[in-house]
Design a protein around this motif. Structure first.
Motif, PDB file in Angstrom:
ATOM      1  N   GLU A 123     -17.305 -40.214  11.235  1.00  0.00           N
ATOM      2  CA  GLU A 123     -16.951 -39.548  12.295  1.00  0.00           C
ATOM      3  C   GLU A 123     -17.096 -40.543  13.511  1.00  0.00           C
ATOM      4  O   GLU A 123     -16.119 -40.839  14.251  1.00  0.00           O
ATOM      5  CB  GLU A 123     -17.495 -38.323  12.841  1.00  0.00           C
ATOM      6  N   ARG A 124     -18.167 -41.498  13.809  1.00  0.00           N
ATOM      7  CA  ARG A 124     -18.567 -42.147  14.759  1.00  0.00           C
ATOM      8  C   ARG A 124     -17.459 -43.240  14.644  1.00  0.00           C
ATOM      9  O   ARG A 124     -16.933 -43.643  15.804  1.00  0.00           O
ATOM     10  CB  ARG A 124     -19.841 -42.753  14.577  1.00  0.00           C
ATOM     11  N   ASP A 125     -17.013 -43.864  13.486  1.00  0.00           N
ATOM     12  CA  ASP A 125     -15.994 -44.943  13.429  1.00  0.00           C
ATOM     13  C   ASP A 125     -14.732 -44.560  13.920  1.00  0.00           C
ATOM     14  O   ASP A 125     -14.017 -45.194  14.652  1.00  0.00           O
ATOM     15  CB  ASP A 125     -16.033 -45.564  12.195  1.00  0.00           C
ATOM     16  N   THR A 126     -14.283 -43.236  13.533  1.00  0.00           N
ATOM     17  CA  THR A 126     -13.306 -42.716  13.811  1.00  0.00           C
ATOM     18  C   THR A 126     -13.120 -42.484  15.235  1.00  0.00           C
ATOM     19  O   THR A 126     -11.975 -42.811  16.077  1.00  0.00           O
ATOM     20  CB  THR A 126     -12.725 -41.488  13.057  1.00  0.00           C
ATOM     21  N   LEU A 127     -14.138 -41.812  15.887  1.00  0.00           N
ATOM     22  CA  LEU A 127     -13.864 -41.627  17.381  1.00  0.00           C
ATOM     23  C   LEU A 127     -14.120 -42.979  18.175  1.00  0.00           C
ATOM     24  O   LEU A 127     -13.135 -43.116  19.166  1.00  0.00           O
ATOM     25  CB  LEU A 127     -15.504 -40.940  17.722  1.00  0.00           C
ATOM     26  N   ARG A 128     -14.495 -43.722  17.723  1.00  0.00           N
ATOM     27  CA  ARG A 128     -14.622 -45.337  18.401  1.00  0.00           C
ATOM     28  C   ARG A 128     -13.159 -45.862  18.396  1.00  0.00           C
ATOM     29  O   ARG A 128     -12.813 -46.555  19.514  1.00  0.00           O
ATOM     30  CB  ARG A 128     -15.642 -46.116  17.836  1.00  0.00           C
ATOM     31  N   GLN A 129     -12.628 -45.892  17.419  1.00  0.00           N
ATOM     32  CA  GLN A 129     -11.171 -46.371  17.004  1.00  0.00           C
ATOM     33  C   GLN A 129     -10.276 -45.570  17.813  1.00  0.00           C
ATOM     34  O   GLN A 129      -9.429 -46.209  18.401  1.00  0.00           O
ATOM     35  CB  GLN A 129     -10.826 -46.248  15.792  1.00  0.00           C
TER      36      GLN A 129
END
Length: 78
Positions: free
Chosen positions: A30-36
């Protein structure tokens, strides 16, 4: 994500502020998706006020309607 061109940044800001407000966890995916997704939101602020718990949460208090219809009636099948 919302289909309107100007909506994704507001949506992401609301999502992150809700996570922060309620001290909710975020897993790595989720963190990686939000950052992207947030790379295009250079001027979007995230505003929140953290909720302070007034008493410990009672897990057994969660109504049965909140549980999936798999035969469970509460935590650990109670």
């Amino acid at each position: 994500m919302p289909p309107a061109i100007d909506a994704p940044c507001t949506y992401l800001s609301d999502w992150v502020s809700t996570k922060l407000r309620w001290s909710l966890t975020v897993d790595r995916a989720e963190r990686d998706t939000l950052r992207q997704l947030a790379t295009g939101c250079k001027s979007t602020d995230v505003e929140f006020e953290r909720v302070k718990p007034t008493r410990p949460a009672l897990l057994g208090f969660i109504p049965a309607v909140c549980w999936p219809r798999s035969g469970l009636t509460g935590p650990a099948g109670r």
